[in-house]
Write a protein that holds these residues in place. Structure first.
Motif, PDB file in Angstrom:
ATOM      1  N   ALA A   1     -14.059  17.443 -12.500  1.00  9.49           N
ATOM      2  CA  ALA A   1     -13.784  18.020 -11.194  1.00  9.49           C
ATOM      3  C   ALA A   1     -12.434  17.493 -10.709  1.00  9.49           C
ATOM      4  CB  ALA A   1     -14.869  17.638 -10.194  1.00  9.49           C
ATOM      5  N   PRO A   2     -11.624  18.301 -10.031  1.00 12.74           N
ATOM      6  CA  PRO A   2     -10.321  17.829  -9.545  1.00 12.74           C
ATOM      7  C   PRO A   2     -10.459  16.639  -8.600  1.00 12.74           C
ATOM      8  CG  PRO A   2     -10.482  20.219  -9.393  1.00 12.74           C
ATOM      9  CD  PRO A   2     -11.857  19.727  -9.713  1.00 12.74           C
ATOM     10  N   GLU A   3      -9.519  15.722  -8.726  1.00 16.90           N
ATOM     11  CA  GLU A   3      -9.440  14.573  -7.830  1.00 16.90           C
ATOM     12  C   GLU A   3      -8.084  14.577  -7.121  1.00 16.90           C
ATOM     13  OE1 GLU A   3     -10.522  10.758  -9.463  1.00 16.90           O
ATOM     14  OE2 GLU A   3     -11.983  11.640 -10.845  1.00 16.90           O
ATOM     15  N   ILE A   4      -8.073  14.140  -5.879  1.00 14.04           N
ATOM     16  CA  ILE A   4      -6.838  14.031  -5.095  1.00 14.04           C
ATOM     17  C   ILE A   4      -6.497  12.554  -4.943  1.00 14.04           C
ATOM     18  CG2 ILE A   4      -5.667  14.586  -2.937  1.00 14.04           C
ATOM     19  CD1 ILE A   4      -7.767  16.728  -2.434  1.00 14.04           C
ATOM     20  N   PRO A   5      -5.422  12.052  -5.568  1.00 16.02           N
ATOM     21  CA  PRO A   5      -5.020  10.661  -5.355  1.00 16.02           C
ATOM     22  C   PRO A   5      -4.485  10.484  -3.928  1.00 16.02           C
ATOM     23  CG  PRO A   5      -4.086  11.545  -7.394  1.00 16.02           C
ATOM     24  CD  PRO A   5      -4.590  12.704  -6.605  1.00 16.02           C
ATOM     25  N   LEU A   6      -5.063   9.545  -3.189  1.00 13.10           N
ATOM     26  CA  LEU A   6      -4.690   9.379  -1.786  1.00 13.10           C
ATOM     27  C   LEU A   6      -4.081   8.029  -1.448  1.00 13.10           C
ATOM     28  CD1 LEU A   6      -7.540  11.130   0.253  1.00 13.10           C
ATOM     29  CD2 LEU A   6      -5.213  11.921  -0.181  1.00 13.10           C
ATOM     30  N   ALA A   7      -4.342   6.989  -2.222  1.00 12.15           N
ATOM     31  CA  ALA A   7      -3.798   5.681  -1.851  1.00 12.15           C
ATOM     32  C   ALA A   7      -3.787   4.753  -3.050  1.00 12.15           C
ATOM     33  CB  ALA A   7      -4.619   5.060  -0.723  1.00 12.15           C
ATOM     34  N   ALA A   8      -2.843   3.823  -3.029  1.00 14.35           N
ATOM     35  CA  ALA A   8      -2.773   2.763  -4.037  1.00 14.35           C
ATOM     36  C   ALA A   8      -2.467   1.450  -3.326  1.00 14.35           C
ATOM     37  CB  ALA A   8      -1.677   3.068  -5.069  1.00 14.35           C
ATOM     38  N   VAL A   9      -3.092   0.377  -3.784  1.00  9.91           N
ATOM     39  CA  VAL A   9      -2.851  -0.938  -3.206  1.00  9.91           C
ATOM     40  C   VAL A   9      -2.629  -1.930  -4.339  1.00  9.91           C
ATOM     41  CG1 VAL A   9      -5.346  -1.344  -3.030  1.00  9.91           C
ATOM     42  CG2 VAL A   9      -3.764  -2.755  -1.700  1.00  9.91           C
ATOM     43  N   GLY A  10      -1.579  -2.714  -4.231  1.00 12.03           N
ATOM     44  CA  GLY A  10      -1.295  -3.720  -5.241  1.00 12.03           C
ATOM     45  C   GLY A  10      -2.296  -4.859  -5.177  1.00 12.03           C
ATOM     46  N   ILE A  11      -2.656  -5.372  -6.349  1.00 11.47           N
ATOM     47  CA  ILE A  11      -3.577  -6.505  -6.415  1.00 11.47           C
ATOM     48  C   ILE A  11      -3.000  -7.550  -7.369  1.00 11.47           C
ATOM     49  CG2 ILE A  11      -5.604  -5.099  -5.904  1.00 11.47           C
ATOM     50  CD1 ILE A  11      -6.292  -5.179  -8.909  1.00 11.47           C
TER      51      ILE A  11
ATOM     52  N   ARG B   1       4.088  11.140  -6.134  1.00 13.04           N
ATOM     53  CA  ARG B   1       4.207   9.785  -6.674  1.00 13.04           C
ATOM     54  C   ARG B   1       2.850   9.240  -7.122  1.00 13.04           C
ATOM     55  NH1 ARG B   1       5.523   5.877  -9.785  1.00 13.04           N
ATOM     56  NH2 ARG B   1       5.267   3.794  -8.925  1.00 13.04           N
ATOM     57  N   LEU B   2       1.813   9.444  -6.313  1.00 13.80           N
ATOM     58  CA  LEU B   2       0.493   8.935  -6.676  1.00 13.80           C
ATOM     59  C   LEU B   2      -0.081   9.680  -7.874  1.00 13.80           C
ATOM     60  CD1 LEU B   2      -1.085   8.353  -3.150  1.00 13.80           C
ATOM     61  CD2 LEU B   2      -0.366   6.609  -4.796  1.00 13.80           C
ATOM     62  N   ARG B   3       0.159  10.985  -7.956  1.00 13.10           N
ATOM     63  CA  ARG B   3      -0.304  11.733  -9.130  1.00 13.10           C
ATOM     64  C   ARG B   3       0.390  11.225 -10.385  1.00 13.10           C
ATOM     65  NH1 ARG B   3       0.734  16.151  -5.830  1.00 13.10           N
ATOM     66  NH2 ARG B   3       2.445  16.834  -7.189  1.00 13.10           N
ATOM     67  N   GLU B   4       1.689  11.000 -10.285  1.00 15.83           N
ATOM     68  CA  GLU B   4       2.431  10.507 -11.441  1.00 15.83           C
ATOM     69  C   GLU B   4       1.981   9.102 -11.823  1.00 15.83           C
ATOM     70  OE1 GLU B   4       6.431  10.873 -10.071  1.00 15.83           O
ATOM     71  OE2 GLU B   4       6.662  12.927 -10.836  1.00 15.83           O
ATOM     72  N   MET B   5       1.619   8.306 -10.834  1.00 16.82           N
ATOM     73  CA  MET B   5       1.155   6.949 -11.092  1.00 16.82           C
ATOM     74  C   MET B   5      -0.084   6.960 -11.985  1.00 16.82           C
ATOM     75  SD  MET B   5       0.206   4.107  -8.190  1.00 16.82           S
ATOM     76  CE  MET B   5       1.802   4.268  -7.388  1.00 16.82           C
ATOM     77  N   LEU B   6      -1.000   7.886 -11.700  1.00 15.96           N
ATOM     78  CA  LEU B   6      -2.223   7.983 -12.489  1.00 15.96           C
ATOM     79  C   LEU B   6      -2.045   8.839 -13.746  1.00 15.96           C
ATOM     80  CD1 LEU B   6      -5.216   8.415 -10.011  1.00 15.96           C
ATOM     81  CD2 LEU B   6      -4.562   6.396 -11.323  1.00 15.96           C
ATOM     82  N   GLY B   7      -1.084   9.760 -13.707  1.00 13.22           N
ATOM     83  CA  GLY B   7      -0.942  10.689 -14.821  1.00 13.22           C
ATOM     84  C   GLY B   7      -2.018  11.751 -14.797  1.00 13.22           C
ATOM     85  N   VAL B   8      -2.147  12.431 -13.643  1.00 17.29           N
ATOM     86  CA  VAL B   8      -3.155  13.492 -13.496  1.00 17.29           C
ATOM     87  C   VAL B   8      -2.481  14.738 -12.932  1.00 17.29           C
ATOM     88  CG1 VAL B   8      -5.067  11.871 -13.167  1.00 17.29           C
ATOM     89  CG2 VAL B   8      -3.829  12.748 -11.163  1.00 17.29           C
ATOM     90  N   PRO B   9      -3.055  15.919 -13.192  1.00 16.52           N
ATOM     91  CA  PRO B   9      -2.509  17.144 -12.610  1.00 16.52           C
ATOM     92  C   PRO B   9      -2.824  17.220 -11.113  1.00 16.52           C
ATOM     93  CG  PRO B   9      -4.000  17.608 -14.460  1.00 16.52           C
ATOM     94  CD  PRO B   9      -4.200  16.182 -14.065  1.00 16.52           C
ATOM     95  N   ARG B  10      -2.197  18.177 -10.449  1.00 20.64           N
ATOM     96  CA  ARG B  10      -2.539  18.456  -9.065  1.00 20.64           C
ATOM     97  C   ARG B  10      -4.012  18.881  -8.984  1.00 20.64           C
ATOM     98  NH1 ARG B  10       1.342  19.856  -5.248  1.00 20.64           N
ATOM     99  NH2 ARG B  10      -0.135  21.367  -4.400  1.00 20.64           N
TER     100      ARG B  10
ATOM    101  N   VAL C   1       0.849  -1.191   0.000  1.00 25.49           N
ATOM    102  CA  VAL C   1       0.000   0.000   0.000  1.00 25.49           C
ATOM    103  C   VAL C   1       0.884   1.240   0.000  1.00 25.49           C
ATOM    104  CG1 VAL C   1      -1.711   1.340   1.301  1.00 25.49           C
ATOM    105  CG2 VAL C   1      -1.882  -1.165   1.191  1.00 25.49           C
ATOM    106  N   GLN C   2       0.534   2.212  -0.824  1.00 24.24           N
ATOM    107  CA  GLN C   2       1.183   3.520  -0.815  1.00 24.24           C
ATOM    108  C   GLN C   2       0.125   4.562  -0.500  1.00 24.24           C
ATOM    109  OE1 GLN C   2       3.921   4.254  -4.233  1.00 24.24           O
ATOM    110  NE2 GLN C   2       3.401   2.170  -4.875  1.00 24.24           N
ATOM    111  N   VAL C   3       0.442   5.483   0.402  1.00 22.77           N
ATOM    112  CA  VAL C   3      -0.544   6.488   0.789  1.00 22.77           C
ATOM    113  C   VAL C   3      -0.001   7.879   0.526  1.00 22.77           C
ATOM    114  CG1 VAL C   3      -1.563   4.971   2.521  1.00 22.77           C
ATOM    115  CG2 VAL C   3       0.223   6.573   3.205  1.00 22.77           C
ATOM    116  N   GLY C   4      -0.920   8.820   0.408  1.00 23.21           N
ATOM    117  CA  GLY C   4      -0.552  10.200   0.107  1.00 23.21           C
ATOM    118  C   GLY C   4      -1.353  11.167   0.931  1.00 23.21           C
TER     119      GLY C   4
END
Length: 339
Positions: free
Chosen positions: A206-216, A184-193, A177-180
């Motif tokens: 609408a703007p989204e805030i990337p907050l977490a990623a979990v491997g599956i 790094r999470l923005r770059e993972m998705l390829g989205v602006p701030r 799990v990676q949290v924000g």
């Protein structure tokens, strides 16, 4: 809280203000329930069946809310709780080949067309390592419209409960799990701030805030017992707690009831809480927000699995004395019927 205290704590202003006893102002329009990614070129498509089944188990177990007369509505029940039922969390998928997907509120997957994103000035995603991931973002307006300055901890709370649900469903098959929030999470998705609202809004998003990623796993297979437990998990109604108020509550129950301003907590069999010193630095507060909500979510889901307790999360607590209760879970024992 004055500026001097804020600077001494080192917390960002929005997070610093969340611990104060100041009540939120009146509600604001919450914005969309989900972004319409198909309007920016994303194509409705199906990922591997195992992934869609995992996401359905997470958000769409099949039941619908019912009206007072018992008839089913068109609104699905959601097993993963959300503060104030705002449901700001959005689900994204990065598959092993590096394709980015978004999932709408009805569980429909859309495959992003990254060339269209780049043509509109969006950044390219970071290089992939072949790991499949679910990435959770929040649409901040969903919670901010209701909770204003108290929204930051609640965004993290809702994202943490989603991450914990994935780990509960997959068990040892869940990845790191990676949290924000983080670059790094923005770059993972390829989205602006999210703060670059123009970059989002000129595309009708609408703007989204990337907050977490979990491997599956590439082919995720949720545990059947966990799917059943999560799909039937419901927080007890506040009235159930209120009906059990009587006698003298324990010290911890009373402390959480006072800090939250929610008298129904006094009807809990017990309360679990997580706190930090009121003047803890931002690094400690941020880390503990994540660890507290992940632990609380695990408690709720495991209680659903064993069936011996029912749980209701308690959020939006202000600082009292020298500690800030970041989150709590009110527990009812199983007397009085099944879940």
């Amino acid at each position: 809280m004055d500026r001097t205290r804020r600077e001494s704590r080192g917390l960002p202003a929005p997070l610093d203000e969340a611990l104060t006893s100041r009540m939120p102002a009146g509600p604001l329009p919450p914005g969309p329930r989900a972004n319409a990614w198909d309007r920016v070129g994303a194509v409705a498509d199906e990922p591997h069946r195992g992934v869609s089944e995992l996401v359905d188990a997470l958000w769409h177990p099949g039941e619908y809310h019912r009206d007072a007369d018992g008839s089913a509505t068109r609104i699905r029940r959601r097993p993963v709780p959300s503060a104030g039922a705002c449901y700001p969390v959005q689900t994204h998928l990065i598959d092993p080949t590096g394709v980015r997907w978004t999932v709408d509120q009805e569980g429909v997957f859309h495959r992003r067309v990254l060339a269209s994103d780049r043509a509109d000035g969006w950044p390219s995603p970071a290089s992939d390592d072949g790991t499949a991931r679910l990435v959770f973002t929040v649409l901040p307006g969903r919670s901010f419209g209701r909770y204003r300055h108290r929204a930051w901890p609640l965004w993290i709370a809702d994202a943490a409960y989603a991450v914990a649900a994935v780990r509960f469903l997959l068990g040892e098959r869940a990845g790191p799990v990676q949290v924000g929030p983080s670059k790094r999470l923005r770059e993972m998705l390829g989205v602006p701030r999210a703060a670059d609202a123009d970059a989002w809004m000129r595309r009708g998003l609408a703007p989204e805030i990337p907050l977490a990623a979990v491997g599956i796993p590439h082919v995720p297979t949720p545990h059947a017992a966990a799917v059943q437990a999560l799909g039937t998990r419901r927080s007890p109604a506040i009235a159930e707690f209120a009906d059990r108020i009587g006698g003298s509550p324990t010290t911890e129950v009373e402390r959480v009831a006072r800090a939250s301003g929610q008298g129904w907590v006094r009807g809990a069999t017990e309360v679990r809480s997580w706190s930090v010193p009121s003047r803890a630095p931002s690094t400690i507060v941020g880390a503990t927000l994540w660890s507290a909500h992940l632990a609380a979510a695990r408690l709720c889901y495991e209680a659903a699995l064993t069936g011996d307790r029912r749980t209701r999360p308690v959020s939006g607590l202000s600082s009292t004395g020298d500690r800030w209760i970041l989150h709590a879970v009110a527990v009812l024992d199983s007397r009085g019927g099944a879940r």
